[in-house]
Scaffold this active site. Structure first.
Site, PDB file in Angstrom:
ATOM      1  CB  SER A 122      -1.045  -0.149   1.159  1.00 26.14           C
ATOM      2  OG  SER A 122      -2.292   0.183   1.054  1.00 26.14           O
ATOM      3  CG  ASP A 245      -6.695  -1.561  -4.561  1.00 28.95           C
ATOM      4  OD1 ASP A 245      -7.133  -0.881  -3.997  1.00 28.95           O
ATOM      5  OD2 ASP A 245      -6.236  -1.579  -5.116  1.00 28.95           O
ATOM      6  CG  HIS A 274      -5.736  -1.344  -0.159  1.00 24.30           C
ATOM      7  ND1 HIS A 274      -4.870  -1.269  -1.728  1.00 24.30           N
ATOM      8  CD2 HIS A 274      -5.500  -1.005   0.389  1.00 24.30           C
ATOM      9  CE1 HIS A 274      -3.961  -0.404  -1.256  1.00 24.30           C
ATOM     10  NE2 HIS A 274      -4.042  -0.204  -0.037  1.00 24.30           N
TER      11      HIS A 274
END
Length: 305
Positions: A122, A245, A274
């Site tokens: 991330s 995502d 995600h």
């Protein structure tokens, strides 16, 4: 993770003169702590979590377990004021904090091994790509980046939109809690302004950018967006993203001519969310998490090549 695998906490100083500390969780190779275990392959894997995560985030733990069982040593890094590192830094983390990644890699290089891989998730996936695209000593043979917000401004616009407001509100709440707790050395006036933030853009403009030394939020996003650093990467890398995502817009991914970067392998899945990448559990994979296998297969291939 500490329930299953030996772990030791390590605190190291940052190298920016702030006096801030970084909290690391070190899981040595299993062969050093168990009689019957995979032989150490000589390599360490540094794992770096995403926004408001920690060394105990599910993807950090699952990737760490996979690495240990394959013969790696593992270091799970807490970004500033995250996880057990809350309260030992005066500054926050940000998406371009190359100096902190550099400090941890130097520590591993000096104390554990010179054969290192790095895996970021991330926000830290963006950090890792930026780091390896910069002209510097990298202390690592290869990297992976999962669910990276390649363009920080466009990712911010997305999460501030109606489509991303669930995640925006969740992350803003936790980040404001830290500001309220007093861990950061900021004025009451700045604190009041930050707590009035209604969007990610405002929070970064009122807090992250100025406290990290940027003139404004747009300068911060421009300098730290990893898409600008892809052309400078000189070591093998794996970048993983899911088309569904809900945090990072896939449009940016599809605009990039990935074939122009021969050292970078890419995996784009239709589903995965995600940093999720979960399927139905099976006897071989009881947690249903298949991302760790993709990452460790890549790192294994770098050892053999």
């Amino acid at each position: 993770m500490e329930d299953e695998y030996y772990s030791e906490s390590i605190l190291i100083p940052t190298n920016d003169g702030s006096g801030d500390l970084l909290w690391l969780e070190h899981n040595p190779p299993l062969s050093q702590v168990r009689k019957k275990a995979s032989k150490w392959n000589g390599h360490y894997l540094l794992l770096v979590h995403g926004m408001e995560g920690s060394s105990e985030s599910h993807y950090m733990v699952s990737a760490g377990k996979e690495a240990l069982n394959r013969g790696y040593g593992v270091v799970r890094m807490n970004l500033r004021n995250c996880g057990r590192g809350l309260g030992i830094a005066k500054k926050p983390y940000n998406a371009g904090q190359s100096e902190d990644l550099d400090a941890v890699l130097k520590y591993i290089y000096k104390h554990f091994t010179r054969s290192i891989f790095v895996s970021g998730f991330s926000l830290s996936a963006n950090l890792v790509i930026k780091f390896f695209g910069e002209k510097r000593e990298h202390y690592s043979k290869a990297f992976s980046a999962t669910s990276p917000p390649l363009d920080l401004k466009r990712s911010c616009d997305f999460i501030d939109s109606r489509a991303g407001n669930f995640y925006r509100d969740h992350f803003l709440d936790t980040m404001k809690e830290k500001v309220t707790s007093g861990v950061y050395e900021i004025s009451d006036k700045m604190k009041e302004r930050v707590l009035r933030s209604k969007s990610f853009f405002d929070f970064d403009d009122f807090f992250t950018a100025p406290i990290s030394g940027y003139a404004n939020v747009l300068e911060y996003y421009n300098i730290c967006s990893s898409v600008k650093y892809l052309g400078g990467i000189k070591v093998p890398g794996l970048i993983v993203h899911a088309d569904d995502d809900p945090v990072v817009p896939s449009e940016v991914w599809h605009e990039i001519r990935w074939k122009s970067y021969p050292l970078i392998q890419t995996v784009l899945t239709e589903k995965g969310g995600h940093v999720g990448f979960i399927s139905d559990p099976s006897p071989d994979n009881p947690e249903g998490r298949w991302l760790p296998r993709i990452l460790l297969d890549f790192f294994d291939s770098q050892i053999k090549s």
